[in-house]
Design an enzyme around this catalytic site. Structure first.
Site, mmCIF file in Angstrom:
data_model
loop_
_atom_site.group_PDB
_atom_site.id
_atom_site.type_symbol
_atom_site.label_atom_id
_atom_site.label_comp_id
_atom_site.label_asym_id
_atom_site.label_seq_id
_atom_site.Cartn_x
_atom_site.Cartn_y
_atom_site.Cartn_z
ATOM 1 N N PRO A 234 10.917 3.270 5.394
ATOM 2 C CG PRO A 234 9.345 4.962 4.611
ATOM 3 C CD PRO A 234 10.320 4.561 5.729
ATOM 4 C CG ASP B 118 12.788 7.700 6.280
ATOM 5 O OD1 ASP B 118 11.867 7.642 5.806
ATOM 6 O OD2 ASP B 118 12.978 7.766 7.522
ATOM 7 C CG HIS B 119 10.022 7.292 -0.285
ATOM 8 N ND1 HIS B 119 9.785 8.701 -0.713
ATOM 9 C CD2 HIS B 119 9.866 6.483 -1.533
ATOM 10 C CE1 HIS B 119 9.480 8.650 -2.110
ATOM 11 N NE2 HIS B 119 9.657 7.451 -2.681
ATOM 12 N NE ARG B 120 9.916 7.402 8.080
ATOM 13 C CZ ARG B 120 10.006 6.835 9.165
ATOM 14 N NH1 ARG B 120 9.134 6.325 10.020
ATOM 15 N NH2 ARG B 120 11.509 6.539 9.608
ATOM 16 C CB VAL B 121 13.065 12.674 5.394
ATOM 17 C CG1 VAL B 121 13.596 13.977 5.418
ATOM 18 C CG2 VAL B 121 12.774 12.035 6.654
#
Length: 248
Positions: free
Chosen positions: A45, A221-224
């Site tokens: 993402p 990376d929007h997860r990180v």
């Protein structure tokens, strides 16, 4: 079948035939790059943050540092200075230097900046500037130049390409104003660098002047990395490039 094109499990129908059409095999390197980029674009993402940076002070410092250097291998490039600034910004915003492994984050204590290198055969390879936040700028510049040279000569060593934690991709030398790069998993961040050019600006006193501006875009990376951290990282990067003595 030999007459059907594939990539990442997708088929593209029969290969075209006729006058003016030929085919060539995709190299293993190019195929691997394609698979990784398709996977990244589909599964990571992404979000993007762009900032415009005044690089007049950076260019002046580079000219001063290179003024009395006769050996080209010891000269510092603009990209070297950007790599150093990215490393220091990653140290200041450590989530940009983390990696995503599903149910775990990998916390990288070292900052190793991958430098995207275009190869003569059309491929792409990232050489790694190890401990770019700690090594001196001039020593880093020499090492970067040697690694890039080996990559383009087809003599890269495993050490040259291992350990990347964050990435820089620079298309400024081609006159590209601005672009967006794709995150290189498992890394969480890549900085895309455009060209620098004289641009009219409004100064603090309200008068019109000219400054050398460069656009940089973070893909994350929007997860990180969350949005605020992306903005914090880019502000740290901008501050470093606009006050470049801190790179020393």
């Amino acid at each position: 079948p030999d007459n059907v094109g594939y990539l990442g499990g997708l088929t593209y129908g029969k290969l075209p035939k006729g006058d003016g059409i030929d085919t060539e095999d995709v190299s293993k390197l190019r195929n691997r790059i394609a698979e990784r980029m398709v996977t990244s674009q589909q599964q990571v993402p992404h979000f993007y943050v762009t900032m415009e940076v005044n690089v007049d002070a950076l260019l002046a410092l580079r000219a001063q540092l290179n003024a009395d250097v006769e050996d080209k291998a010891d000269r510092i490039s603009v990209n070297d200075m950007i790599v150093k600034a990215v490393a220091l910004a990653a140290r200041a915003v450590p989530n940009a230097n983390k990696h995503w492994y599903g149910d775990k984050y990998v916390v990288n204590e070292r900052v190793n900046v991958g430098i995207a290198v275009a190869l003569d055969n059309g491929g792409l390879m990232n050489v790694v500037s190890h401990d770019a936040d700690r090594i001196s700028l001039r020593a880093m510049a020499r090492e970067n130049r040697e690694k890039i040279g080996r990559a383009r000569a087809g003599k890269v060593t495993p050490q040259d390409i291992q350990g990347e934690t964050i990435t820089v991709s620079n298309l400024g030398m081609y006159g590209v104003d601005n672009f967006i790069a794709i995150v290189n998993p498992p890394g969480a961040a890549i900085v895309a660098v455009g060209t620098s050019k004289p641009t009219p600006v409004v100064k603090e006193d309200g008068k019109i002047g000219v400054a050398t501006l460069m656009k940089l875009t973070l893909s994350a990376d929007h997860r990180v990395v969350n949005g605020a951290e992306g903005g914090e990282f880019m502000k740290a990067l901008k501050d470093l490039l606009e006050a470049p003595m801190r790179l020393l």
